[in-house]
Scaffold this motif. Structure first.
Motif, PDB file in Angstrom:
ATOM      1  N   GLN A 150       0.835  -1.202   0.000  1.00 55.62           N
ATOM      2  CA  GLN A 150       0.000   0.000   0.000  1.00 55.62           C
ATOM      3  C   GLN A 150       0.872   1.255   0.000  1.00 55.62           C
ATOM      4  O   GLN A 150       1.921   1.293   0.651  1.00 55.62           O
ATOM      5  N   MET A 151       0.408   2.284  -0.721  1.00 52.37           N
ATOM      6  CA  MET A 151       1.071   3.581  -0.744  1.00 52.37           C
ATOM      7  C   MET A 151       0.023   4.669  -0.554  1.00 52.37           C
ATOM      8  O   MET A 151      -1.054   4.615  -1.148  1.00 52.37           O
ATOM      9  N   LYS A 152       0.337   5.672   0.277  1.00 53.31           N
ATOM     10  CA  LYS A 152      -0.581   6.776   0.502  1.00 53.31           C
ATOM     11  C   LYS A 152       0.242   8.044   0.694  1.00 53.31           C
ATOM     12  O   LYS A 152       1.180   8.067   1.486  1.00 53.31           O
ATOM     13  N   GLY A 153      -0.112   9.086  -0.061  1.00 52.55           N
ATOM     14  CA  GLY A 153       0.644  10.318   0.087  1.00 52.55           C
ATOM     15  C   GLY A 153       0.248  11.354  -0.932  1.00 52.55           C
ATOM     16  O   GLY A 153      -0.824  11.275  -1.553  1.00 52.55           O
ATOM     17  N   ALA A 154       1.103  12.355  -1.101  1.00 54.78           N
ATOM     18  CA  ALA A 154       0.846  13.449  -2.043  1.00 54.78           C
ATOM     19  C   ALA A 154       2.146  13.793  -2.750  1.00 54.78           C
ATOM     20  O   ALA A 154       3.210  13.891  -2.127  1.00 54.78           O
ATOM     21  N   ILE A 155       2.070  13.956  -4.067  1.00 54.55           N
ATOM     22  CA  ILE A 155       3.228  14.296  -4.880  1.00 54.55           C
ATOM     23  C   ILE A 155       2.899  15.512  -5.734  1.00 54.55           C
ATOM     24  O   ILE A 155       1.829  15.584  -6.340  1.00 54.55           O
ATOM     25  N   GLU A 156       3.804  16.476  -5.776  1.00 51.19           N
ATOM     26  CA  GLU A 156       3.658  17.635  -6.649  1.00 51.19           C
ATOM     27  C   GLU A 156       4.808  17.629  -7.643  1.00 51.19           C
ATOM     28  O   GLU A 156       5.982  17.695  -7.265  1.00 51.19           O
ATOM     29  N   THR A 157       4.482  17.512  -8.918  1.00 49.61           N
ATOM     30  CA  THR A 157       5.487  17.521  -9.971  1.00 49.61           C
ATOM     31  C   THR A 157       5.503  18.898 -10.617  1.00 49.61           C
ATOM     32  O   THR A 157       4.563  19.280 -11.315  1.00 49.61           O
ATOM     33  N   LEU A 190      -8.590   3.831 -10.077  1.00 50.31           N
ATOM     34  CA  LEU A 190      -8.042   2.887 -11.053  1.00 50.31           C
ATOM     35  C   LEU A 190      -8.003   1.499 -10.437  1.00 50.31           C
ATOM     36  O   LEU A 190      -7.583   1.338  -9.285  1.00 50.31           O
ATOM     37  N   GLU A 191      -8.450   0.509 -11.178  1.00 52.75           N
ATOM     38  CA  GLU A 191      -8.370  -0.889 -10.743  1.00 52.75           C
ATOM     39  C   GLU A 191      -7.799  -1.726 -11.887  1.00 52.75           C
ATOM     40  O   GLU A 191      -8.265  -1.625 -13.028  1.00 52.75           O
ATOM     41  N   ILE A 192      -6.790  -2.527 -11.577  1.00 59.76           N
ATOM     42  CA  ILE A 192      -6.171  -3.418 -12.560  1.00 59.76           C
ATOM     43  C   ILE A 192      -5.988  -4.786 -11.914  1.00 59.76           C
ATOM     44  O   ILE A 192      -5.588  -4.878 -10.746  1.00 59.76           O
ATOM     45  N   SER A 193      -6.260  -5.841 -12.648  1.00 60.36           N
ATOM     46  CA  SER A 193      -6.034  -7.195 -12.142  1.00 60.36           C
ATOM     47  C   SER A 193      -5.507  -8.069 -13.271  1.00 60.36           C
ATOM     48  O   SER A 193      -5.866  -7.885 -14.438  1.00 60.36           O
ATOM     49  N   PHE A 194      -4.620  -8.993 -12.917  1.00 56.70           N
ATOM     50  CA  PHE A 194      -4.102  -9.966 -13.876  1.00 56.70           C
ATOM     51  C   PHE A 194      -3.442 -11.100 -13.102  1.00 56.70           C
ATOM     52  O   PHE A 194      -3.222 -11.013 -11.882  1.00 56.70           O
ATOM     53  N   SER A 195      -3.114 -12.155 -13.803  1.00 57.77           N
ATOM     54  CA  SER A 195      -2.381 -13.271 -13.207  1.00 57.77           C
ATOM     55  C   SER A 195      -1.165 -13.558 -14.065  1.00 57.77           C
ATOM     56  O   SER A 195      -1.095 -13.157 -15.230  1.00 57.77           O
ATOM     57  N   SER A 196      -0.188 -14.255 -13.480  1.00 59.04           N
ATOM     58  CA  SER A 196       1.039 -14.567 -14.210  1.00 59.04           C
ATOM     59  C   SER A 196       1.671 -15.812 -13.613  1.00 59.04           C
ATOM     60  O   SER A 196       1.378 -16.187 -12.465  1.00 59.04           O
ATOM     61  N   VAL A 215      -2.468 -10.627  -9.250  1.00 58.10           N
ATOM     62  CA  VAL A 215      -2.118  -9.255  -8.878  1.00 58.10           C
ATOM     63  C   VAL A 215      -3.359  -8.383  -9.002  1.00 58.10           C
ATOM     64  O   VAL A 215      -4.039  -8.400 -10.029  1.00 58.10           O
ATOM     65  N   ASN A 216      -3.665  -7.644  -7.936  1.00 63.24           N
ATOM     66  CA  ASN A 216      -4.789  -6.708  -7.937  1.00 63.24           C
ATOM     67  C   ASN A 216      -4.272  -5.336  -7.517  1.00 63.24           C
ATOM     68  O   ASN A 216      -3.696  -5.189  -6.429  1.00 63.24           O
ATOM     69  N   VAL A 217      -4.463  -4.345  -8.376  1.00 57.52           N
ATOM     70  CA  VAL A 217      -4.007  -2.983  -8.114  1.00 57.52           C
ATOM     71  C   VAL A 217      -5.226  -2.082  -7.959  1.00 57.52           C
ATOM     72  O   VAL A 217      -6.139  -2.107  -8.793  1.00 57.52           O
ATOM     73  N   PHE A 218      -5.242  -1.306  -6.877  1.00 61.23           N
ATOM     74  CA  PHE A 218      -6.351  -0.395  -6.585  1.00 61.23           C
ATOM     75  C   PHE A 218      -5.767   0.964  -6.225  1.00 61.23           C
ATOM     76  O   PHE A 218      -4.919   1.066  -5.327  1.00 61.23           O
TER      77      PHE A 218
END
Length: 361
Positions: free
Chosen positions: A16-23, A207-213, A227-230
């Protein structure tokens, strides 16, 4: 897989990642991100801050496993300068950006060309609109998508040509290897993705992404993994306020110190092992000669000189000391801190100072 680290169950991994980024631009980022990693009953929590071209990292919660004890690094901020041109280990990320050390070498025109490559590339293909939904107070449209394999391959080909052109004026760019993204995409099974785009600002909010490998059989792993990305995104275009840690330690200095500590422990262990073997050699010398005298300078398979030579090779330019007499002997060697001493009376002990007489005590 459960064999990567003994006692750790890898059947369920949560990152898990949580934060704020300013580019501000491709060369200047600032922000803070908290990263947590859970594997079975093992948990790690890392806090990161990036500001003024410096990355600050703190291990707030260290994982516990049998391979190494890293708890000593908990709750300490470490800093890493991000503009080190000598660091070529961080190569261009082919899909979304590049390393700062690479971008620093580009002219404004080249940066613009690089940005256009990414902006005009097709990484996804919209399959259909899947309704509407409110995300964090924002009205969004929901889309089903898939990765555009042909678009990604086309982008990598153009990026390769771009790098080859740069390499004609700066050999640095010839050292950048593009990862084999296509091979990774070919291994993905049943990839599915959904995204929620703001109706007014056209920015992503979910965004939600899922796949297997398949597992990597070269690591002795068999089977497949899912793999499940949220991702949830908010506060677009809101300035990020970041404060530097009050105290931090240089990361490279910490690494060098840790390596030296490891080497020191290895040297000390080698010294103690060789000193311990001298006790058996001394008794064999006594059995053959009826006395200990001459043991320290004796040669042969169990001669004292053989062990002393091995110890001196470990601790050079320092040297170990061996003293013998008719009925006793003593040998000691400097360690990283203090001395280690063994003698004919059975002592095997640490000493703060070098022994004076014919025993460790």
């Amino acid at each position: 897989p459960t064999s990567l680290i003994p006692g750790v169950d890898f059947s369920n991994v949560v990152f898990q990642m949580k934060g704020a980024i300013e580019t501000i631009d491709l060369l200047k980022d600032k922000g803070n991100v908290d990263i947590s990693f859970n594997v079975g009953n093992m948990e790690a929590l890392v806090k990161t801050i990036i500001v003024d071209d410096v990355l600050y990292v703190m291990l707030e919660k260290a994982p516990t496993f049998g391979l190494a004890d890293i708890s000593q690094y908990q709750n300490r901020w470490f800093s890493l300068k991000l503009d080190n041109e000598q660091d070529t280990s961080i190569n261009m990320v082919p899909l979304v950006g590049s390393s700062k050390s690479a971008l620093d070498k580009l002219t404004e025109e080249e940066i613009a060309e690089f940005e256009n490559l990414a902006m005009n590339a097709s990484f996804k293909r919209i399959l259909k609109k899947n309704g509407a939904e409110e995300i964090g107070g924002v009205n969004t449209s929901r889309y089903l998508f898939e990765l555009d394999r042909e678009g990604i391959s086309d982008y990598l080909g153009k990026l390769k040509i771009f790098l080859e052109k740069l390499a004609n004026r700066d050999s640095y760019f010839a050292t950048i290897d593009l990862p084999t993204v296509n091979e990774g995409l070919d291994k993905m099974k049943n990839p599915q993705g959904e995204m929620w785009i703001g109706k007014k600002d056209k920015l992503p909010y979910k965004l939600e992404i899922s796949f297997s490998s398949d597992m990597d059989e070269t690591l002795g792993l068999k089977g497949t993994y899912d793999v499940n990305v949220f991702m949830l995104m908010s506060d677009w275009n809101v300035p990020v306020v970041v404060e530097k840690p009050e105290n931090s330690e240089d990361f490279q200095s910490m690494i060098n110190s840790s390596l030296e500590e490891t080497r020191s422990k290895g040297r000390d262990a080698g010294v103690k092992a060789n000193l311990s073997s001298m006790r058996a050699s001394a008794e064999l010398h006594y059995d053959d000669n009826g006395q200990y005298k001459g043991f320290c300078k004796s040669s042969g398979s169990y001669g004292g000189m053989q062990q002393l030579t091995a110890i001196n090779e470990i601790i050079k330019p320092a040297s170990a000391v061996c003293k013998d007499s008719m009925n006793s002997w003593v040998t000691y060697s400097p360690l990283t801190s203090g001395y280690w001493c063994v003698d004919s009376k059975g002592a095997s002990m640490a000493k703060t100072k070098a022994p004076i007489g014919m025993s460790c005590n």
